[in-house]
Write an enzyme that holds these catalytic residues in place. Structure first.
Site, mmCIF file in Angstrom:
data_model
loop_
_atom_site.group_PDB
_atom_site.id
_atom_site.type_symbol
_atom_site.label_atom_id
_atom_site.label_comp_id
_atom_site.label_asym_id
_atom_site.label_seq_id
_atom_site.Cartn_x
_atom_site.Cartn_y
_atom_site.Cartn_z
ATOM 1 N N GLY A 55 50.025 -8.766 -9.403
ATOM 2 C CA GLY A 55 48.820 -9.087 -8.632
ATOM 3 C C GLY A 55 48.438 -7.953 -7.690
ATOM 4 O O GLY A 55 47.550 -8.104 -6.867
ATOM 5 N N ASP B 207 39.082 -4.253 -3.090
ATOM 6 C CA ASP B 207 40.051 -3.507 -3.903
ATOM 7 C C ASP B 207 39.418 -2.255 -4.528
ATOM 8 O O ASP B 207 40.104 -1.266 -4.771
ATOM 9 C CB ASP B 207 40.706 -4.405 -4.959
HETATM 10 O O1 PMV Z 1 44.341 -11.936 -5.303
HETATM 11 P P1 PMV Z 1 43.867 -10.563 -4.995
HETATM 12 O O2 PMV Z 1 44.976 -9.627 -4.548
HETATM 13 O O3 PMV Z 1 43.030 -9.968 -6.089
HETATM 14 O O4 PMV Z 1 42.920 -10.669 -3.707
HETATM 15 C C1 PMV Z 1 41.824 -11.559 -3.659
HETATM 16 C C2 PMV Z 1 41.199 -11.494 -2.299
HETATM 17 C C3 PMV Z 1 40.024 -12.463 -2.110
HETATM 18 O O5 PMV Z 1 39.516 -12.225 -0.792
HETATM 19 C C4 PMV Z 1 40.494 -13.904 -2.189
HETATM 20 C C5 PMV Z 1 38.921 -12.240 -3.140
HETATM 21 C C6 PMV Z 1 38.124 -10.969 -2.938
HETATM 22 O O6 PMV Z 1 37.479 -10.512 -3.903
HETATM 23 O O7 PMV Z 1 38.079 -10.430 -1.821
#
Ligand code: PMV
Length: 326
Positions: A110, A158
């Site tokens: 993840g 991300d």
């Molecule tokens: O689950 P991850 O590590 O891909 O993180 C998701 C984070 C959220 O805030 C829940 C979704 C997003 O796109 O920011």
């Protein structure tokens, strides 16, 4: 000419879920990298060969017309890469046969992300066709690709981490992206062993927000205050303050319904063993949690997290963003 670009995965530190609605978050990169190698060919086709360590390479072939048509739905295994090429070709009016190899992570916990492969692909195309995109332009294009593939359910945090590297303050769905000058944070990262769908959890929180906006709005506002204070604490290297803020953020995530036993067990075990704080990272429901501890408690915290069912990951944080490798 052949170009290889690589981009890092990420660890969400503070502000997950709220960031989907434009509130700020803090994210750092991990030294798990994905890469894209692109070669121009005379073939008139786009040949994408994704590979994972230990698995046989598969080929997905597209004509140039299929790639640039905006209504084509690409196979899941290559959706981000194919869509990145489509967006790049359309935006910069480029057409060429290509052979593309991507390498993912055998196990991404993840932390590795589709956003990283999207960013690596755009950076490689940028170098190959000498378009000279800035980091901001790479971010904008990659975020458009991710939104396209994920049908709108992504904040883009991300993508920013993969482009800029290090630790990033991210807000207003990318209008504000600030790479932070910090001492590298030294968190202990644990994988809960459960992989979940981020999209499902984002949808679950969206439904709760729609049902109870007057309750959820102040929770997001509190998360914003936590992010602002955590930014200062990270700058100061104040572990005790960072830990307190992690624990409060974790409580708020629990109130959104995204905490699960597989995360709660190692989080409480870490705290009981002397961690200054612990929280989940990302969408919740599984994937990773992380803890912060002073040096004298670090060993006990690692052992406690392992006893609570976590795989403790040997990852470096705050590492470089996208780069051209050849
Ligand atoms: O689950 P991850 O590590 O891909 O993180 C998701 C984070 C959220 O805030 C829940 C979704 C997003 O796109 O920011």
């Amino acid at each position: 000419m052949i170009v290889t670009a690589s981009a890092p995965g990420k660890l969400m530190l503070f502000g997950e879920h709220a960031v989907v609605y434009g509130y700020p978050c803090l994210v750092t990169t991990v030294d798990l990298r994905v890469s894209t190698t692109i070669e121009r060919t005379q073939s008139g086709t786009i040949d994408i060969a994704p590979s994972l360590p230990g698995e046989a390479e598969q080929h997905y072939l597209f004509t140039l017309d299929e790639i640039v048509q905006s209504n084509v739905i690409f196979p899941k295994a290559v959706s981000f890469v194919a869509s990145a090429i489509a967006h790049f070709f359309r935006r910069y009016n480029v057409r060429s046969g290509l052979h593309i190899m991507t390498t993912g992570l055998a196990k991404n916990y993840g932390l590795g992300s589709s956003s990283a492969i999207t960013v690596a692909t755009i950076a490689a195309l940028n170098a190959l066709f000498n378009v000279q995109l800035s980091s901001r332009e790479i971010f904008d294009l990659a975020f458009a690709v991710v939104l396209d593939v994920q049908r709108g359910t992504a904040s883009g945090f991300d993508v920013a981490a993969a482009v800029y590297g290090g630790t990033v303050y991210y807000s207003k769905r990318g209008d504000i992206i600030e790479p932070l000058e910090l001492p590298a944070p030294s968190f202990i990262v644990g994988y809960s062993g459960e992989k979940v769908s981020t999209t499902d959890y984002v949808e679950q929180v969206r439904r709760l927000y729609q049902q109870m906006p007057t309750l959820i709005e102040p929770i997001f506002a509190l998360m914003t205050t936590i992010v602002e204070q955590a930014r200062l604490a990270l700058h100061a290297g104040d572990h005790a303050e960072i830990g307190r803020l992690m624990n409060i953020n974790q409580g708020l995530l629990d109130s959104l319904g995204v905490n699960t036993l597989s995360l709660a067990r190692p989080i409480f075990a870490a705290r009981d063993a002397g961690a200054l704080g612990a929280k989940l990272s990302g969408a919740g429901g599984g994937d990773c949690m992380f803890a912060i501890a002073d040096d004298d408690a670090r060993g006990a915290v690692i052992t406690a997290m392992q006893s609570a069912g976590c795989e403790v990951l040997d990852v470096a944080l705050h590492t470089d963003g996208v780069c051209i490798d050849t």
